[in-house]
Design a protein around this motif. Structure first.
Motif, short mmCIF file in Angstrom:
data_model
loop_
_atom_site.label_atom_id
_atom_site.label_comp_id
_atom_site.label_asym_id
_atom_site.label_seq_id
_atom_site.Cartn_x
_atom_site.Cartn_y
_atom_site.Cartn_z
N ARG A 136 0.83 -1.21 0.00
CA ARG A 136 0.00 0.00 0.00
C ARG A 136 0.86 1.26 0.00
NH1 ARG A 136 -5.19 -1.24 0.19
NH2 ARG A 136 -5.87 -3.14 1.25
N LEU A 137 1.99 1.21 0.68
CA LEU A 137 2.89 2.35 0.67
C LEU A 137 3.43 2.59 -0.74
CD1 LEU A 137 4.72 4.51 1.88
CD2 LEU A 137 6.32 2.69 2.53
N VAL A 138 3.83 1.54 -1.43
CA VAL A 138 4.35 1.70 -2.79
C VAL A 138 3.28 2.30 -3.68
CG1 VAL A 138 5.20 0.47 -4.82
CG2 VAL A 138 6.01 -0.19 -2.55
N SER A 139 2.07 1.78 -3.59
CA SER A 139 0.97 2.31 -4.42
C SER A 139 0.67 3.76 -4.09
CB SER A 139 -0.30 1.46 -4.22
OG SER A 139 -0.09 0.14 -4.65
N PHE A 140 0.70 4.08 -2.79
CA PHE A 140 0.44 5.46 -2.40
C PHE A 140 1.50 6.41 -2.97
CE2 PHE A 140 1.67 8.98 0.26
CZ PHE A 140 0.54 9.76 0.18
N LEU A 141 2.77 6.06 -2.80
CA LEU A 141 3.84 6.94 -3.27
C LEU A 141 3.78 7.10 -4.79
CD1 LEU A 141 6.79 5.66 -1.04
CD2 LEU A 141 5.52 7.81 -0.81
N GLU A 142 3.45 6.04 -5.49
CA GLU A 142 3.33 6.13 -6.95
C GLU A 142 2.20 7.07 -7.35
OE1 GLU A 142 2.30 3.24 -10.78
OE2 GLU A 142 2.81 2.34 -8.84
N SER A 143 1.02 6.89 -6.77
CA SER A 143 -0.12 7.73 -7.15
C SER A 143 0.08 9.17 -6.71
CB SER A 143 -1.42 7.16 -6.58
OG SER A 143 -1.40 7.16 -5.17
N SER A 144 0.70 9.37 -5.55
CA SER A 144 0.93 10.72 -5.06
C SER A 144 1.90 11.47 -5.95
CB SER A 144 1.47 10.65 -3.62
OG SER A 144 1.69 11.94 -3.11
N LEU A 145 2.98 10.81 -6.35
CA LEU A 145 3.96 11.46 -7.22
C LEU A 145 3.37 11.73 -8.60
CD1 LEU A 145 6.76 12.57 -7.65
CD2 LEU A 145 7.56 10.25 -8.13
N ALA A 146 2.61 10.78 -9.13
CA ALA A 146 1.97 11.00 -10.42
C ALA A 146 1.03 12.19 -10.37
CB ALA A 146 1.22 9.73 -10.85
N GLY A 147 0.29 12.31 -9.26
CA GLY A 147 -0.62 13.43 -9.11
C GLY A 147 0.10 14.76 -9.02
N ALA A 148 1.23 14.78 -8.30
CA ALA A 148 1.98 16.02 -8.16
C ALA A 148 2.55 16.46 -9.50
CB ALA A 148 3.10 15.83 -7.14
#
Length: 249
Positions: A136-148
């Motif tokens: 879940r951490l990996v998925s969160f960091l990926e989606s957060s960076l893509a959004g930024a």
């Protein structure tokens, strides 16, 4: 370890995180969980002489991120009880030392506090990732960076302090943090999409050395003394805040 949920809301995520956490760690003080009604409330912890307090929004407490976020906050509590330098030293004092004699714009100073928070998160998640899964951490960091990078808000609740819609320079540092944390624990393969996203973030901020920040975060020593940690924070602050054109003597 004693976890008490004081507000109406689910208890299972916090007790489930407790079960994971206590496989290898414990807390001397009780944890009081307060579920807030404000959907925009971030997840954060406070520390007192007789207890820790975990504040979390009801929206997040009922999401799939509730248990991993609780585990992450328990790890911060453990670092606090250990008197780990990252969690007891004054960030303001370290930044004052780092920037003495320089004039730094307010937004960049805010970013320096974010860098200090990333360093705290590295040390907390050294515990988190030793007891819990990383998916879940990996998925969160990926989606957060893509959004930024796309400059739009991100839906998942916050794990760490990555900032959606941030300016390119701090987004590049955020990308460095994400890669450093996951590489530090061998959580991603060399061809993971995060590397492509980080490359895009670096291209958007040519004045920020993403590779250097990744190295700084990834290579933070496991058990620093106060002087070592202060120097690491001072060096990271100066590297970011005093980039060419960003500060004036």
């Amino acid at each position: 370890m004693d976890v008490r949920v004081h507000s109406p809301g689910p208890a299972d995520p916090f007790l489930g995180a407790q079960d994971l956490f206590t496989t290898e760690h414990d807390l001397a003080l009780p944890v009081h969980v307060h579920v807030r009604t404000d959907p925009d409330s971030r997840t954060w912890s406070a520390h007192y002489d007789d207890r820790h307090v975990l504040n979390i929004s009801r929206q997040t407490a009922t999401s799939a991120m509730a248990r991993p976020l609780a585990l992450h906050e328990y790890s911060h509590m453990r670092r606090y009880e250990q008197s780990h330098p990252s969690h007891i030293q004054s960030t303001t004092e370290a930044l004052t030392l780092a920037l003495a004699g320089h004039s730094v714009e307010r937004r960049r100073l805010v970013h320096c506090h974010q860098i200090a928070n990333h360093m705290k998160d590295i040390y907390a998640d050294d515990i988190t990732l030793s007891v819990g899964p990383a998916d879940r951490l990996v998925s969160f960091l990926e989606s957060s960076l893509a959004g930024a990078i796309a400059d739009r808000p991100v839906d998942p609740p916050r794990w760490t302090r990555l900032t959606p819609a941030a300016d390119p320079e701090i987004t590049a540092v955020n990308a460095a943090f994400a890669l450093a944390l996951l590489e530090r624990h061998d959580c991603i393969a060399d061809d993971h999409r995060l590397y492509d996203l980080a490359h895009a973030a670096a291209n958007d901020a040519p004045g920020t050395d993403l590779a250097a920040f990744k190295h700084r975060f990834r290579e933070l020593v496991d058990d620093p003394d106060e002087s070592q940690y202060r120097q690491a924070l001072v060096d990271a602050t100066r590297e970011y805040a005093l980039q060419t054109g960003s500060a004036a003597d």
